[in-house]
Design a protein around this motif. Structure first.
Motif, short mmCIF file in Angstrom:
data_model
loop_
_atom_site.label_atom_id
_atom_site.label_comp_id
_atom_site.label_asym_id
_atom_site.label_seq_id
_atom_site.Cartn_x
_atom_site.Cartn_y
_atom_site.Cartn_z
N CYS A 283 0.84 -1.20 0.00
CA CYS A 283 0.00 0.00 0.00
C CYS A 283 0.88 1.25 0.00
O CYS A 283 1.98 1.24 0.56
N THR A 284 0.39 2.30 -0.62
CA THR A 284 1.12 3.56 -0.67
C THR A 284 0.17 4.73 -0.35
O THR A 284 -1.05 4.58 -0.39
N ILE A 285 0.78 5.86 -0.03
CA ILE A 285 0.03 7.07 0.29
C ILE A 285 0.52 8.19 -0.61
O ILE A 285 1.72 8.32 -0.86
N GLY A 286 -0.40 9.02 -1.09
CA GLY A 286 -0.04 10.20 -1.85
C GLY A 286 -0.50 11.45 -1.11
O GLY A 286 -1.58 11.44 -0.50
N LEU A 301 -3.93 3.92 -1.10
CA LEU A 301 -4.36 2.88 -2.03
C LEU A 301 -3.48 1.65 -1.89
O LEU A 301 -2.36 1.69 -1.37
N GLY A 302 -4.01 0.54 -2.35
CA GLY A 302 -3.28 -0.72 -2.33
C GLY A 302 -3.23 -1.32 -3.73
O GLY A 302 -4.10 -1.08 -4.56
N ILE A 303 -2.20 -2.11 -3.96
CA ILE A 303 -1.99 -2.73 -5.27
C ILE A 303 -1.80 -4.23 -5.09
O ILE A 303 -1.00 -4.67 -4.26
N THR A 304 -2.54 -5.01 -5.85
CA THR A 304 -2.45 -6.47 -5.76
C THR A 304 -1.25 -6.97 -6.56
O THR A 304 -0.62 -6.22 -7.32
N ALA A 305 -0.95 -8.24 -6.40
CA ALA A 305 0.16 -8.85 -7.14
C ALA A 305 -0.09 -8.84 -8.63
O ALA A 305 0.85 -8.89 -9.43
N GLN A 306 -1.37 -8.75 -9.04
CA GLN A 306 -1.72 -8.71 -10.46
C GLN A 306 -1.74 -7.28 -11.01
O GLN A 306 -2.05 -7.08 -12.19
N GLY A 307 -1.41 -6.29 -10.18
CA GLY A 307 -1.35 -4.92 -10.66
C GLY A 307 -2.68 -4.20 -10.69
O GLY A 307 -2.85 -3.22 -11.40
N VAL A 308 -3.64 -4.67 -9.88
CA VAL A 308 -4.93 -4.01 -9.77
C VAL A 308 -4.90 -3.05 -8.59
O VAL A 308 -4.45 -3.41 -7.50
N PHE A 437 -3.95 11.29 -5.39
CA PHE A 437 -4.15 9.96 -5.96
C PHE A 437 -3.04 9.62 -6.95
O PHE A 437 -2.46 8.52 -6.92
N GLU A 438 -2.69 10.56 -7.80
CA GLU A 438 -1.64 10.33 -8.80
C GLU A 438 -0.28 10.16 -8.14
O GLU A 438 0.52 9.32 -8.56
N TYR A 439 0.00 10.94 -7.09
CA TYR A 439 1.28 10.80 -6.39
C TYR A 439 1.40 9.43 -5.72
O TYR A 439 2.49 8.87 -5.61
N ALA A 440 0.27 8.89 -5.25
CA ALA A 440 0.29 7.61 -4.54
C ALA A 440 0.78 6.47 -5.42
O ALA A 440 1.35 5.48 -4.93
N ILE A 441 0.56 6.59 -6.72
CA ILE A 441 1.01 5.53 -7.63
C ILE A 441 2.11 6.02 -8.57
O ILE A 441 2.47 5.32 -9.52
N SER A 442 2.66 7.20 -8.29
CA SER A 442 3.60 7.82 -9.22
C SER A 442 4.82 6.96 -9.51
O SER A 442 5.27 6.87 -10.65
#
Length: 458
Positions: A283-286, A301-308, A437-442
């Motif tokens: 999980c990451t934070i933006g 947000l969190g990201i699964t092993a499948q990239g979702v 939101f964008e920074y969280a997955i940047s």
């Protein structure tokens, strides 16, 4: 038949033999465009990504090098390394491969050049100057030099001064040919209003000297793209988006209206209950820092092993009548809540434009605080659009409504000063929470974009 004979003659003159392992294959549409370059001085290939337009121009440019009496020729792109990569190498179809054994990279008066001398040039030396073209002073690299032909890839990314100076450099040349390629932009872009549209109009009335050869390509015109690669490529685009129209169909389109229309039209498909969130790999934070008239925003947000991606929470804090200490304590409390819910939350990515605030926050936070990957807003939009198209972004109900509403409200506008499509930023909706939101997955955005997913028809 005439087209095929023309291409065989070209390949024979360039000594492109099978032993050199360059296998050129073109559709009839590409052959027609290439044939016309023989008699036209202005050659423009516009179209989608991977439509084959650059390969056409590079090959025809190489053919004309063999015929031109001029010694010096020019190749430009947004940057010099890009010019060398796209035109020099071109995935094995570039100038250094076409003239293999007859060329070498070197310097000419301090500039990067490809020096060609061999059978293909009747042992006359030809110098191809490689330059960048995106900056206002890019033209200084080739100012004062007479060049014959000019090949520009991604001409829409060139600065207007670069274009004007390049034309001046051809005044005394023997072969005044240009070869341009570009991906479609807004019809309001200066490359159309100042050049392509004017040329087309003059050519149609018979007043264009030199001949104008224009062709529009889409990705389906490239017979070298396999069906599987085509399916995977197209799956990254929403058919409602401007990027599908431009990158797949190769058409110009005005960017207007909603940026993510599918979110508004199919809201229920993108919301999940908190209990339905699957196992998250990390999980990451933006965090976006608000200005006096905006808000501080934070997104988890969190990201699964499948990239979702599962957006777990998004919230804001008003900046009016608050201090930096208020901000630090708000972030600290919010991060503690996030970590208690998901222990694999270890990184927070904050707006890199505020290094002082970031350094101060490190004293308060229990996660690693890093500067965000500051991609351009348009780059972020394009990649998020692809993730949405592949159904790889979901929002937890009752915790992310403000973010979802902001994404649905975000709209395109055309900035006349920049001559580019931009995201509306007039305070009519919450841009700050979108930035968070964008920074969280940047840092993971490009990796996520490249991941292969199972393509379905639903």
């Amino acid at each position: 038949m005439l087209q095929q004979k023309f291409l065989v003659v070209m390949m024979n003159k360039l000594k492109v033999k099978s032993k050199q392992s360059i296998k050129f294959m073109w559709s009839d549409k590409h052959k027609e465009y290439m044939r016309k370059t023989e008699t036209c001085n202005y050659n423009v290939a516009e179209g989608s990504i991977r439509s084959g337009k650059t390969v056409d121009n590079v090959f025809c440019f190489a053919h004309m090098i063999s015929k031109s009496k001029d010694k010096m020729h020019l190749v430009t792109a947004s940057t010099q390394p890009t010019a060398k990569l796209i035109v020099g190498d071109c995935d094995g179809y570039g100038l250094e491969h076409i003239f293999r054994g007859q060329c070498r990279w070197g310097k000419y008066k301090g500039n990067e050049v490809l020096i060609i001398k061999g059978k293909s040039t009747n042992y006359e030396q030809k110098i191809i100057l490689f330059c960048g073209g995106a900056k206002a002073d890019s033209y200084k690299k080739f100012r004062g030099i007479t060049v014959g032909m000019w090949l520009a890839t991604e001409i829409n990314l060139h600065h207007p001064e670069t274009i004007r100076e390049a034309f001046k450099r051809q005044l005394k040349s023997d072969t005044k040919k240009i070869f341009w390629d570009l991906n479609p932009e807004s019809p309001n872009d200066y490359i159309y209003t100042e050049y392509l549209d004017k040329w087309a109009k003059e050519y149609a009335t018979g007043n264009f000297v030199g001949g104008y050869n224009y062709q529009q390509f889409n990705i389906y015109d490239n017979i070298n793209v396999s069906e599987q690669n085509l399916i995977e490529f197209v799956s990254k685009y929403q058919k409602e988006s401007i990027y599908y129209t431009r990158d797949v169909l190769g058409l110009r389109v005005v960017a207007e209206g909603a940026i993510y229309p599918i979110l508004t039209e199919q809201k229920e498909k993108y919301f999940v209950e908190n209990d339905d969130v699957p196992k998250l790999q990390y999980c990451t934070i933006g965090l976006d820092f608000g200005k006096s008239e905006s808000q501080h925003a934070i997104c988890h947000l969190g990201i699964t092993a499948q990239g979702v991606i599962y957006v777990l929470d998004a919230r804001c804090m008003i900046t009016k009548n608050t201090t930096t200490d208020d901000l630090y304590h708000w972030v600290e409390k919010t991060v503690d809540t996030y970590k208690s819910n998901h222990k694999n939350t270890t990184f927070l990515y904050a707006d890199s434009a505020e290094p002082t605030l970031i350094n101060s926050l490190r004293r308060y936070s229990k996660v690693n605080i890093c500067k965000s990957n500051k991609m351009t807003i348009v780059e972020r939009i394009k990649l998020i659009d692809a993730l949405i198209a592949q159904k790889r972004v979901y929002f937890v109900r009752k915790k992310t409504e403000e973010l979802y509403t902001a994404l649905c409200s975000s709209r395109w506008v055309f900035d006349k000063a920049k001559q580019k499509d931009v995201r509306q930023d007039d305070g009519s909706y919450n841009n700050d929470v979108i930035d968070a939101f964008e920074y969280a997955i940047s840092t993971k955005l490009l990796e996520l974009h490249r991941m292969k997913v199972v393509v379905t028809n639903d």
